[in-house]
Scaffold this motif. Structure first.
Motif, PDB file in Angstrom:
ATOM      1  N   ARG A 172       0.980  -1.096   0.043  1.00 43.47           N
ATOM      2  CA  ARG A 172      -0.104   0.279  -0.002  1.00 43.47           C
ATOM      3  C   ARG A 172       0.968   1.288   0.011  1.00 43.47           C
ATOM      4  O   ARG A 172       0.672   2.366  -0.818  1.00 43.47           O
ATOM      5  CB  ARG A 172      -0.982   0.072   1.309  1.00 43.47           C
ATOM      6  N   LYS A 173       1.908   1.234   0.675  1.00 40.29           N
ATOM      7  CA  LYS A 173       3.065   2.297   0.832  1.00 40.29           C
ATOM      8  C   LYS A 173       3.434   2.600  -0.518  1.00 40.29           C
ATOM      9  O   LYS A 173       3.392   3.823  -1.066  1.00 40.29           O
ATOM     10  CB  LYS A 173       4.019   2.290   1.836  1.00 40.29           C
ATOM     11  N   TYR A 175       1.999   1.723  -3.492  1.00 39.88           N
ATOM     12  CA  TYR A 175       1.429   2.118  -4.209  1.00 39.88           C
ATOM     13  C   TYR A 175       0.877   3.542  -4.301  1.00 39.88           C
ATOM     14  O   TYR A 175       0.700   4.179  -5.100  1.00 39.88           O
ATOM     15  CB  TYR A 175      -0.095   1.207  -4.259  1.00 39.88           C
ATOM     16  N   ARG A 176       0.805   4.216  -3.146  1.00 41.18           N
ATOM     17  CA  ARG A 176       0.623   5.395  -2.692  1.00 41.18           C
ATOM     18  C   ARG A 176       1.539   6.203  -3.553  1.00 41.18           C
ATOM     19  O   ARG A 176       1.114   7.583  -3.790  1.00 41.18           O
ATOM     20  CB  ARG A 176       0.339   5.876  -1.409  1.00 41.18           C
ATOM     21  N   GLU A 177       2.717   5.995  -3.070  1.00 41.01           N
ATOM     22  CA  GLU A 177       4.202   6.776  -3.675  1.00 41.01           C
ATOM     23  C   GLU A 177       4.052   6.866  -5.312  1.00 41.01           C
ATOM     24  O   GLU A 177       4.213   7.937  -5.713  1.00 41.01           O
ATOM     25  CB  GLU A 177       5.328   5.894  -3.154  1.00 41.01           C
ATOM     26  N   VAL A 179       1.468   6.481  -7.100  1.00 48.11           N
ATOM     27  CA  VAL A 179       0.081   7.299  -7.582  1.00 48.11           C
ATOM     28  C   VAL A 179       0.609   8.657  -7.597  1.00 48.11           C
ATOM     29  O   VAL A 179       0.175   9.670  -8.226  1.00 48.11           O
ATOM     30  CB  VAL A 179      -1.043   6.695  -6.942  1.00 48.11           C
ATOM     31  N   ARG A 180       1.229   8.978  -6.506  1.00 44.05           N
ATOM     32  CA  ARG A 180       1.379  10.403  -6.126  1.00 44.05           C
ATOM     33  C   ARG A 180       2.342  10.997  -7.271  1.00 44.05           C
ATOM     34  O   ARG A 180       2.157  12.223  -7.664  1.00 44.05           O
ATOM     35  CB  ARG A 180       1.925  10.714  -4.441  1.00 44.05           C
ATOM     36  N   HIS A 183       0.350  10.253 -11.305  1.00 44.03           N
ATOM     37  CA  HIS A 183      -0.886  10.633 -11.316  1.00 44.03           C
ATOM     38  C   HIS A 183      -1.216  11.365 -12.795  1.00 44.03           C
ATOM     39  O   HIS A 183      -0.362  12.341 -13.208  1.00 44.03           O
ATOM     40  CB  HIS A 183      -1.806  11.207 -10.619  1.00 44.03           C
ATOM     41  N   ASN A 204      -1.868  -0.191 -11.165  1.00 48.92           N
ATOM     42  CA  ASN A 204      -2.975  -0.543 -10.495  1.00 48.92           C
ATOM     43  C   ASN A 204      -3.035  -2.172 -10.675  1.00 48.92           C
ATOM     44  O   ASN A 204      -3.610  -2.975  -9.785  1.00 48.92           O
ATOM     45  CB  ASN A 204      -4.505   0.061 -11.355  1.00 48.92           C
ATOM     46  N   TYR A 207      -0.928  -3.719  -8.212  1.00 44.97           N
ATOM     47  CA  TYR A 207      -1.332  -3.236  -6.909  1.00 44.97           C
ATOM     48  C   TYR A 207      -2.641  -4.641  -6.568  1.00 44.97           C
ATOM     49  O   TYR A 207      -2.659  -5.182  -5.480  1.00 44.97           O
ATOM     50  CB  TYR A 207      -2.121  -2.145  -6.660  1.00 44.97           C
TER      51      TYR A 207
END
Length: 304
Positions: A172-173, A175-177, A179-180, A183, A204, A207
């Motif tokens: 999750r960490k 993935y968030r990085e 996407v930020r 994007h 995606n 993930y």
């Protein structure tokens, strides 16, 4: 029926690696290999090298298409002949196996010899019914065909909800990085948005599978940035790469064609390429004669 060798294959073209692809043995193209080369050379005498290379690519692509058609046509012919062979001759082969088992059992019953008994057991084993389909395929299919779940796997249409993957904290960490950083809304132009859209689609997917290793690879890829224009292949390099791919594809098709020709059914088709039905009739006559011989032998053994 014709084998792939009888179909047109790639013409030789100047200054390109595709001609290095080995032609299947005995192809009709062996006598035509350079047929179009002279005209091509004349037409492109004043053309720049890249234009001649483009012509070579187009010729190689067309030759590969024709070869693929020839190989697929032969594959279908082999498959159809195999089906006819099984339908028409399968019962005769089965009858021969049954008669061989009965004869071996009759011989063993008369002699009582352990070796004869062993041969009789082996002969009978060859005609024993196969295990039930359900036993062979372990829940994948039964006598009526594939189970819904198995069919869904093969057709990529889900019947049951897919198993939910719970991503780890590290996934999750990552993935968030990603996407930020990647994007699509951060794009400055449409070209950049397209690149980000494609990249986020891959993020995606990784993930969704909880694939931490792949997410790390994507993070490294994004950090490296897009490939600079000066490092992109030139048009000539792309054309040569295309020719090399066509050559590899031709080699793979040649392997498939050779395996088809050397298979039992393919070899039979070679014996009568123009009249396979007649070949089946001849084999059927031979099998009927063998059945009659076995029945006569069995009658002699059991009458004594």
């Amino acid at each position: 029926m014709t084998t792939p060798e009888a179909e047109p294959t790639s013409p030789e073209t100047p200054e390109q690696p595709y001609e290095a692809a080995e032609q299947p043995h005995g192809t009709a193209a062996d006598g035509q290999a350079g047929a179009g080369t002279g005209a091509d050379a004349g037409d492109g005498a004043g053309a720049r090298p890249e234009e001649r290379l483009e012509k070579a690519v187009r010729a190689a692509e067309q030759a590969l298409i024709e070869y693929e058609i020839a190989v697929e046509t032969f594959r279908v012919e082999v498959e159809n002949f195999s089906r006819l062979h099984h339908q028409k001759l399968g019962p005769m082969y089965s009858r021969l196996d049954e008669l061989d088992a009965l004869i071996a059992e009759a011989v063993a019953a008369r002699s009582g010899d352990p070796e004869d008994l062993r041969k009789a057991d082996e002969a009978r084993a060859r005609v024993l019914p196969m295990p039930a389909v359900e036993e062979l395929f372990h829940g994948w299919m039964d006598g009526d065909g594939l189970f819904p779940e198995a069919a869904a796997m093969l057709t990529e249409q889900s019947v049951r909800p897919p198993q939910r993957v719970r991503p780890s904290d590290e996934v999750r960490k990552l993935y968030r990085e990603l996407v930020r950083k990647a994007h699509p809304d951060l794009a400055q132009d449409e070209k950049e948005r397209g690149r980000r859209d494609e990249f986020i689609t891959r993020v995606n997917a990784a993930y969704g599978r909880g694939d931490e290793a792949l997410l790390r690879e994507l993070l490294t890829e994004w950090a490296a940035g897009p490939v600079p224009e000066e490092l992109r292949p030139t048009p000539s390099e792309e054309l040569y790469a295309r020719l090399e791919w066509l050559a590899r594809r031709k080699e793979l098709l040649s392997v498939v064609a050779r395996e088809l020709e050397e298979s039992a059914i393919g070899s039979m088709l070679k014996l009568a390429p123009d009249d396979p039905d007649r070949l089946l009739e001849e084999i059927a006559e031979q099998l009927l004669a063998q059945v009659a011989e076995r029945e006569a032998e069995l009658e002699r053994l059991t009458a004594a």
